[in-house]
Structures are given as structure tokens and as C-alpha cells.
Design an enzyme around this catalytic site. Structure first.
Site, short mmCIF file in Angstrom:
data_model
loop_
_atom_site.label_atom_id
_atom_site.label_comp_id
_atom_site.label_asym_id
_atom_site.label_seq_id
_atom_site.Cartn_x
_atom_site.Cartn_y
_atom_site.Cartn_z
N LYS A 8 87.35 99.09 4.39
CA LYS A 8 86.37 98.01 4.58
C LYS A 8 86.66 96.87 3.61
O LYS A 8 86.55 97.02 2.40
CB LYS A 8 84.95 98.50 4.32
CG LYS A 8 83.90 97.47 4.76
CD LYS A 8 82.54 97.71 4.18
CE LYS A 8 82.42 97.00 2.87
NZ LYS A 8 82.42 95.50 3.03
N GLU A 31 88.24 100.36 -9.64
CA GLU A 31 88.75 99.19 -10.36
C GLU A 31 87.62 98.19 -10.42
O GLU A 31 87.26 97.60 -9.41
CB GLU A 31 89.95 98.59 -9.61
CG GLU A 31 91.15 99.50 -9.56
CD GLU A 31 91.66 99.82 -10.96
OE1 GLU A 31 92.20 100.91 -11.14
OE2 GLU A 31 91.51 98.97 -11.86
N CYS A 36 89.54 89.58 -11.92
CA CYS A 36 89.01 90.49 -12.94
C CYS A 36 89.88 90.50 -14.19
O CYS A 36 89.49 91.04 -15.21
CB CYS A 36 88.90 91.89 -12.37
SG CYS A 36 90.44 92.45 -11.68
N GLU A 79 80.04 89.80 -17.37
CA GLU A 79 81.07 89.21 -16.51
C GLU A 79 80.46 88.06 -15.69
O GLU A 79 79.49 88.26 -14.99
CB GLU A 79 81.64 90.27 -15.57
CG GLU A 79 82.82 89.75 -14.75
CD GLU A 79 83.37 90.78 -13.80
OE1 GLU A 79 82.56 91.44 -13.13
OE2 GLU A 79 84.60 90.92 -13.73
#
Ligand code: TXE
Length: 481
Positions: free
Chosen positions: A173, A248, A282, A384
């Protein structure tokens, strides 16, 4: 307007529920296509197709699997321009970036694993004259692969290639925010002659399709890239089912700059490691720590070059930054600029939405932003942001900057600029991250282990690490006499 389709059992088909989700072009802030709003029925169909295909695909000779993956890689290269434009329209990134990084890397992902399986070997352990052991590494079955919107085809194929190369079948997906190149990949897989059911792509929302893949009893392995919060939710569901997990997740990466660095090389690379893909990688170095003796020199030079970075139409070769991926994400990033001000930060440049002309006036553009004067442990420096926002913080000693660097819940990548070899190796050993780049950034050898520690995830992708993740080792011990 185009309605893309799921790719199940080798065919491009509509979602069972016939419902669709708007798909936006972030550079103009308008809907430009529709994606299937699939649900657990579509996931079930895909899983059955994968299970059926697995009995044959798992025993297909690796030379044949390799040949088909090489064909897919070649077709991606052949369609590079079309894929790069599609990626840029879907994600908002400059087409130059998609052309130079995203799509070539997608081709490399298939090419790398098409050849890695021809050279992978497993161990044997001799017990002198009494017994011999050998290790079998067999594919796990149906792998669930779920990927994010920042590097859509790059990260999607980074999971799918090793999974199918090692003999698994896949239910995948892509993010519902950037589904287009995954759809175009379906067409290329059909053209490459990938047997039906080996790869199945189900489009739709994370909380529906993603959650259904995660919870499916016949999918024993999940490979996920995305936010830390979502990673925790996936782990919450998958762990009690004893599924194999590769997560991840996010990052809040330090970029540590010592006075003895090669200044020109450092500053050029730091512009890239700060703002590439609108800061939506990232691995970006969003916390910049500068040795105090060069802090003012760095700040002046860096800010003056940042101000010259063109934010514009992603199709324009001059654009260094395109649009961020969605209206919601633009608002999230801008809210962090407001937070930074409340926490005592000074915005040296950027920090605002960029309003472009004509058809781009409704796009989601943010000026590259540099902020100074914040504590290392304030929220702006701990959370983040995942946009074109970096903070500057001076430091005096190695111990001090190590403490700053290691102070967040994340541990994905670190960047270090120094010409002092001893310092480079010592700092690399003490930085809490899965990856350390010294005097470079995003220099990638696909054989290396890729991933992070702490809140940046679990497990490693890349090289044989990925092939071992997608297979189960079995030890066979034979008595010799
Ligand atoms: O990721 P999500 P989003 C970070 C970044 C970003 C934040 C959220 O900070 O702002 O994550 O981004 C699917 N079960 N990164 O919203 O939600 C979802 O449909 C199963 C860092 O894009 O994690 C999509 O396909 N799947 C990251 C994928 O998970 C679920 C790159 C990622 O979506 C799900 C991207 C669920 N319950 C964002 N909920 C990196 N490390 O590169 C969602 N999904």
C-alpha cells in the site's frame, strides 16, 4: 479525471466498494485524479492472490526472478521522464529532483536486488567429524509493504524489490497522498511479465487498508516506512501476532559542523541536507550545530544562500523547492514556526507561506526557514517537523554537542563536518544513530545496513539485511556417523 486502479492478481481493477478518494496536485492545490478508497475486502482479494502465487513464485529459479526484476528496472529507466513528471505532480517536489534521485533510485532498487539474490549464500557449520549444520533461508510467504508520501516510488520499491526477489509475494500500500507512481509501476510490472499475484497494490487510507494489511493473519511480515506514531500503532497490532517487523520511522537528525571543516563543501551540502525535497526526507539534517568560533560566519553565509533558493513551480528547472505535500502538512510545518517563536527562537529567514502567481496561487509553498536562539531541548528541537525548517545552535566542546545530538527520541542519521580523523571516528562511535555521514550527506551504497535506533525504528533495510529480513533461517544438523 483519471481514476487509478488497484493491481490485484495481475489485473488493474476497481475497488470492490467503488468508492474513490480525491488526489491533489500540491503545486496548484487542486484535485487532479482519484484513487480507490479500498477496504478489507480488497486486501482479502489481494492476499488470496498473493497466497496462490506464492507456491509457484517461491520455487521459481532465482535466475528467472532476477531476469524479471531486471526487466522492471529497465522499464522504469525507459519511462524515467514520464515517472519523474508524475512523481513531481503527485508530491510537489521539483521534477529535477524526481528525475535525478527518486526514479533512478527506484530502478536501482530493482536492479540491485535482481543481482543480489544471485550472489547471496547461507552458512554451514561443521562439527568436525561428528555432524554438519547448514542454514536454509526460505521466503516467509506474503509480505505486507506500506510506504509513505515523501519519496513515493523510491521507498515503495525499496521494500518490494527485496521482498519479491527473495521469493515472497507482496500486498503493498503506497501513501494515499502520493499513489500515482505506484499505479504506473503496476502497468510496468504487467509489461515486464511479472506473474500474476506476485505483487498486489491496494490503494487507500492507512487506517483502513494499511490497518487491514497489518492485522491480516495470512500476512506474517510487515515492512513499514512512515511516522513514528503510525509505526507504534502497527507494532501494537502486529507484535501480539508475532509478525516480523521492519519499521523505518521519523528522524530529527543533527548536522554537526566543526571549525576545521572544508567550509565551501560543507555549506553547499548543508543547503541540500537542510532543504532537499522541501525538507521532507527522514534523513535531512534539521538541527544544525556549529562550533562557536565559526557560528557568525556560517550564519551569515548560510542565510544569504538560503534566501537565494527559488521556491516555485516544480516543473521549473530553476526551482530549488517545490510545494510541500499537502495543505495539512503545510499548516503543520508553519505551526512549528509559530511554536519556535513562542519558545524564544528568532526566524532569520523564511517561516512563511509563499504565494505564487496564476495557477500556482493555491499551491502549498513554504519559504526555506532558518531559526536561531532556541534551547537544544525545546519542542522545536526535539520533535520532527519534516519540512523546510532548520535550527542553528552554537557549541563549544565535543562532549556538549554529543549531548545535544543524542538528546532526542530519534536516532536515524547524523551528519558530521570535520577534517580531524580522530575526532571523526570517535564522534561516529558515540552518536546514537543508525547512519553517520562524515563530510557528505545521502551518499548511499545499497549494500549497507539502513535504519535507525530509538524512535527512528526497528530493523534494517538494504543489502543482505533486507534479504535476511524477508526470509526465515532454518538450521539443519546432520549426524555424520
Ligand atoms: O505518515 P504515516 P504520514 C513522518 C513525518 C510526517 C509523519 C506523518 O513526520 O509528518 O511521519 O506522515 C499508512 N496502519 N514521516 O502521515 O501516517 C499511510 O497510509 C497501517 C517520516 O505520511 O506514517 C501511509 O501509506 N498503515 C517518514 C504510511 O502508513 C497506516 C516518511 C505512512 O503514513 C496506518 C513519511 C495504520 N494505522 C512521514 N496509518 C520517513 N521515515 O521517511 C497510516 N498508514
Amino acid at each position: 479525471m483519471q481514476k487509478i486502479k488497484n493491481y490485484i492478481n495481475g489485473e488493474l481493477i476497481e475497488p470492490i466498494g467503488k468508492e474513490y478518494i480525491d488526489n491533489y496536485n500540491p503545486s496548484i492545490g487542486k484535485v487532479y485524479s482519484f484513487i480507490p478508497d479500498s477496504d478489507e475486502r480488497d486486501v482479502e482479494l489481494a492476499t488470496q492472490a498473493a497466497l496462490k502465487a506464492f507456491s509457484t513464485w517461491s520455487i521459481t529459479p532465482k535466475e528467472e526472478r532476477s531476469r524479471i526484476l531486471l526487466k522492471i528496472s529497465e522499464l522504469i529507466e525507459k519511462n524515467l521522464e514520464r515517472l519523474a513528471i508524475a512523481e513531481s505532480i503527485d508530491n510537489g517536489k521539483p521534477v529535477s529532483l524526481a528525475r535525478m534521485v527518486d526514479i533512478p533510485r527506484a530502478a536501482s532498487n530493482f536492479h540491485f536486488y535482481a543481482t543480489a539474490i544471485l550472489h547471496d549464500a547461507s552458512e554451514s557449520h561443521s562439527m568436525e567429524d561428528s555432524a554438519i549444520n547448514y542454514t536454509l533461508r526460505t521466503p516467509v510467504g506474503v509480505a505486507g509493504c506500506i510506504s509513505p508520501w515523501n519519496l513515493p516510488l523510491y521507498l515503495f520499491t525499496w521494500k518490494i524489490a527485496p521482498a519479491i526477489a527473495s521469493g515472497n509475494c507482496v500486498v503493498a500500500k503506497p501513501s494515499e497522498i502520493t499513489p500515482m507512481t505506484a499505479y504506473l509501476l503496476s502497468e510496468l510490472c504487467i509489461e515486464a511479465g511479472l506473474p500474476k499475484g506476485v505483487l498486489n497494490i491496494v490503494h487507500g487510507y492507512g487506517h483502513k487498508v494499511g490497518a487491514s494489511i497489518t492485522a491480516h493473519p495470512k500476512i506474517p511480515l510487515i515492512s513499514f516506512t512512515g511516522g513514528t506514531k503510525t509505526g507504534a500503532e502497527i507494532a501494537r497490532v502486529a507484535a501480539p501476532m508475532f509478525k516480523k517487523l521492519s519499521l523505518e520511522l521519523g528522524g530529527k537528525n543533527p548536522n554537526i559542523i566543526f571549525a576545521d571543516c572544508d567550509f565551501e563543501k560543507m555549506i553547499k551540502t548543508t543547503l541540500n541536507s537542510s532543504f532537499a525535497n522541501q525538507g521532507q526526507i527522514c534523513l535531512c539534517g534539521s538541527r544544525i550545530f556549529i562550533e562557536r568560533s565559526i557560528y557568525e560566519k556560517f550564519k551569515t553565509e548560510f542565510v544569504s544562500r538560503v534566501k537565494k533558493m527559488k521556491v516555485g513551480n516544480p516543473a521549473d528547472a530553476e526551482s530549488k523547492l517545490g510545494a510541500v505535500v499537502s495543505k495539512q502538512h503545510m499548516e503543520k510545518v508553519l505551526s512549528y514556526v509559530e511554536l519556535a517563536k513562542q519558545e524564544g527562537g528568532t526566524v532569520l529567514c523564511g517561516g512563511v507561506q509563499v504565494k505564487l502567481e496564476k495557477e500556482f496561487s493555491e499551491g502549498y509553498y513554504i519559504a526555506p526557514t532558518v531559526i536561531e536562539g532556541l534551547d537544544y531541548n525545546c519542542r522545536t528541537n526535539q520533535e520532527e517537523i519534516f519540512g523546510p525548517v532548520v535550527t542553528l545552535t552554537p557549541f563549544d566542546t565535543e562532549e556538549e554537542v554529543l549531548m545535544y545530538a543524542n538528546s532526542t527520541q530519534y536516532g536515524l542519521a547524523s551528519i558530521l563536518w570535520t577534517e580531524n580523523l580522530t575526532r571523526a571516528h570517535c564522534m561516529a562511535g558515540n552518536l546514537h544513530s543508525g547512519i553517520v555521514w562524515i563530510n557528505c550527506w545521502l551518499l548511499r551504497d545499497l549494500r549497507t545496513p539502513f535504519g535507525g535506533v530509538k524512535g527512528s525504528g526497528v530493523g534494517r533495510e538494504g543489502g543482505f539485511e533486507a534479504l535476511h529480513f524477508f526470509t526465515e533461517p532454518k538450521n539443519v544438523c546432520i549426524k555424520l556417523k
